[in-house]
Design a protein around this motif. Structure first.
Motif, mmCIF file in Angstrom:
data_model
loop_
_atom_site.group_PDB
_atom_site.id
_atom_site.type_symbol
_atom_site.label_atom_id
_atom_site.label_comp_id
_atom_site.label_asym_id
_atom_site.label_seq_id
_atom_site.Cartn_x
_atom_site.Cartn_y
_atom_site.Cartn_z
ATOM 1 N N ALA A 52 0.827 -1.205 0.000
ATOM 2 C CA ALA A 52 0.000 0.000 0.000
ATOM 3 C C ALA A 52 0.865 1.260 0.000
ATOM 4 O O ALA A 52 0.565 2.243 -0.687
ATOM 5 C CB ALA A 52 -0.927 -0.011 1.215
ATOM 6 N N LEU A 53 1.952 1.230 0.740
ATOM 7 C CA LEU A 53 2.856 2.380 0.812
ATOM 8 C C LEU A 53 3.464 2.672 -0.557
ATOM 9 O O LEU A 53 3.647 3.835 -0.936
ATOM 10 C CB LEU A 53 3.952 2.072 1.835
ATOM 11 N N ALA A 54 3.757 1.613 -1.305
ATOM 12 C CA ALA A 54 4.402 1.776 -2.610
ATOM 13 C C ALA A 54 3.519 2.481 -3.630
ATOM 14 O O ALA A 54 4.016 2.945 -4.667
ATOM 15 C CB ALA A 54 4.829 0.409 -3.145
ATOM 16 N N ALA A 55 2.236 2.594 -3.346
ATOM 17 C CA ALA A 55 1.352 3.328 -4.253
ATOM 18 C C ALA A 55 1.596 4.829 -4.194
ATOM 19 O O ALA A 55 1.202 5.563 -5.112
ATOM 20 C CB ALA A 55 -0.107 3.020 -3.914
ATOM 21 N N HIS A 56 2.256 5.288 -3.137
ATOM 22 C CA HIS A 56 2.441 6.733 -2.952
ATOM 23 C C HIS A 56 3.897 7.137 -2.734
ATOM 24 O O HIS A 56 4.207 8.331 -2.787
ATOM 25 C CB HIS A 56 1.602 7.206 -1.762
ATOM 26 N N TRP A 57 4.767 6.173 -2.473
ATOM 27 C CA TRP A 57 6.176 6.450 -2.208
ATOM 28 C C TRP A 57 7.035 5.572 -3.115
ATOM 29 O O TRP A 57 6.632 4.453 -3.442
ATOM 30 C CB TRP A 57 6.521 6.180 -0.748
ATOM 31 N N PRO A 58 8.223 6.040 -3.509
ATOM 32 C CA PRO A 58 9.067 5.280 -4.433
ATOM 33 C C PRO A 58 9.816 4.134 -3.758
ATOM 34 O O PRO A 58 11.029 4.188 -3.512
ATOM 35 C CB PRO A 58 10.027 6.337 -4.983
#
Length: 266
Positions: free
Chosen positions: A234-240
Motif C-alpha cells: 500500500a505504501l508503494a502506491a504513494h512512495w518510491p
C-alpha cells in the motif's frame, strides 16, 4: 595510491558499543544487493569502519560476504589504537585490522564501506562532508552503507550511497517486535533523525507508514510478515519503494533517497 596510515586519522573516538550479531540485517541486505559486484571484482575489499571495542562485526561481515563472494576480504578500521591492538588476535585469511578513520587508509579503493552506529555522535551538519569523503574513497562500483541500529539489531535504518552520493534508505526490523513502523524513527541515521518533524519528508513517510500498517491490521491474523507485506504494498502506491516482495518478507523496505531527503515538502 600510497598508504595513508602515517597521517593522523580523521574523526573522533566513538563509545565503541558492539554486540555479536548486531548488524545481521544490514549484512544480509548488503550480500543480497551488492553480492554480484563483490563476486565480479578481482580483489573485493570491504571495510568495517568504526567496528568498536570488540571485532565481532568485522568477523561476522567476512563470514556473511564469503557466502556470496568467496574471495571477499574485510579490513576493520578503528580510530582508537587500543581497539586495533585488541582485534589483532582475530586476524585470519581475509580479515585484517588497521588504525584509521574517515580517510580510510587503504591502497585499494574498497567495494564496500560499512559504517554502522558511527555518525550518531556527530552533528547533523557534519554528515554531508563525511559522506563525501567516504564516497570519494570507494571503487567506481562501490557502495557505502551508513546507518544506525539498536543494541541487539532488532531495528535498523541505513542509507546506501554510491560514489555519486546517496541512493536509498532502508528500514529493517524484526517484525515480531514491531508495534508500529514509526518505532523505527529512533534508529534513523544522523542525516534524518532530527528531521522527523512536520513538514519534512521522513515525517510524512513514517506517518503514511503507520496509517498503512493500521489499515493492514486484518492481515495480522496471518502473521506479522503478511501484515508488513500488505503495508509496504500500500505504501508503494504513494512512495518510491525500490525493492520487491522478496525483501519485504525479510522485514525490510527500501525507498529512494530523493523522496526522504531533508528540506523537501512533506
Amino acid at each position: 595510491m600510497s598508504p595513508r596510515s602515517s597521517s593522523r586519522p580523521v574523526g573522533t573516538v566513538t563509545r565503541g558499543t558492539t554486540n555479536p550479531n548486531r548488524l545481521r540485517r544490514m549484512d544480509r541486505w548488503i550480500a543480497a544487493v551488492h553480492g554480484a559486484a563483490l563476486r565480479r571484482a578481482d580483489d573485493p575489499v570491504a571495510v568495517d569502519l568504526g567496528y568498536g571495542a570488540a571485532p565481532w562485526t568485522a568477523v561476522e561481515l567476512l563470514a556473511r560476504l564469503r557466502e556470496t563472494a568467496p574471495h571477499a576480504r574485510v579490513v576493520g578500521i578503528e580510530i582508537e589504537p587500543a581497539r586495533v591492538a585488541a582485534a589483532k588476535p582475530y586476524e585470519r585469511d581475509g580479515l585484517t585490522f588497521r588504525h584509521g578513520g574517515f580517510e580510510v587508509p587503504l591502497d585499494t579503493p574498497p567495494l564496500l564501506i560499512r559504517a554502522a552506529n558511527v555518525l550518531r555522535q556527530y552533528d547533523e551538519e557534519q554528515v554531508a562532508a563525511v559522506w563525501e569523503r567516504l564516497c570519494a574513497r570507494l571503487a567506481p562500483d562501490g557502495l557505502l552503507v551508513e546507518g544506525t541500529c539498536d543494541e541487539i539489531g532488532r531495528r535498523h535504518v541505513w542509507v546506501a550511497l554510491g560514489p555519486e552520493g546517496p541512493r536509498t534508505v532502508t528500514f529493517a526490523t524484526r517484525l515480531g517486535s514491531l508495534e508500529t513502523p514509526s518505532d523505527l524513527a529512533e534508529r534513523l541515521p544522523k542525516a534524518l533523525i532530527h528531521r522527523n518533524v512536520p513538514g519534512e519528508p521522513v515525517h510524512a513517510f513514517l506517518r503514511d507508514f503507520d496509517r498503512a500498517w493500521a489499515a493492514a491490521a486484518p492481515y495480522a491474523s496471518y502473521g506479522a510478515r503478511q501484515r508488513w507485506i500488505r503495508t509496504v504494498r500500500a505504501l508503494a502506491a504513494h512512495w518510491p519503494v525500490v525493492d520487491r516482495p522478496g525483501r519485504w518478507r525479510q522485514g525490510e523496505v527500501t525507498v529512494a533517497w530523493g523522496a526522504l531527503a531533508p528540506g523537501r515538502n512533506g
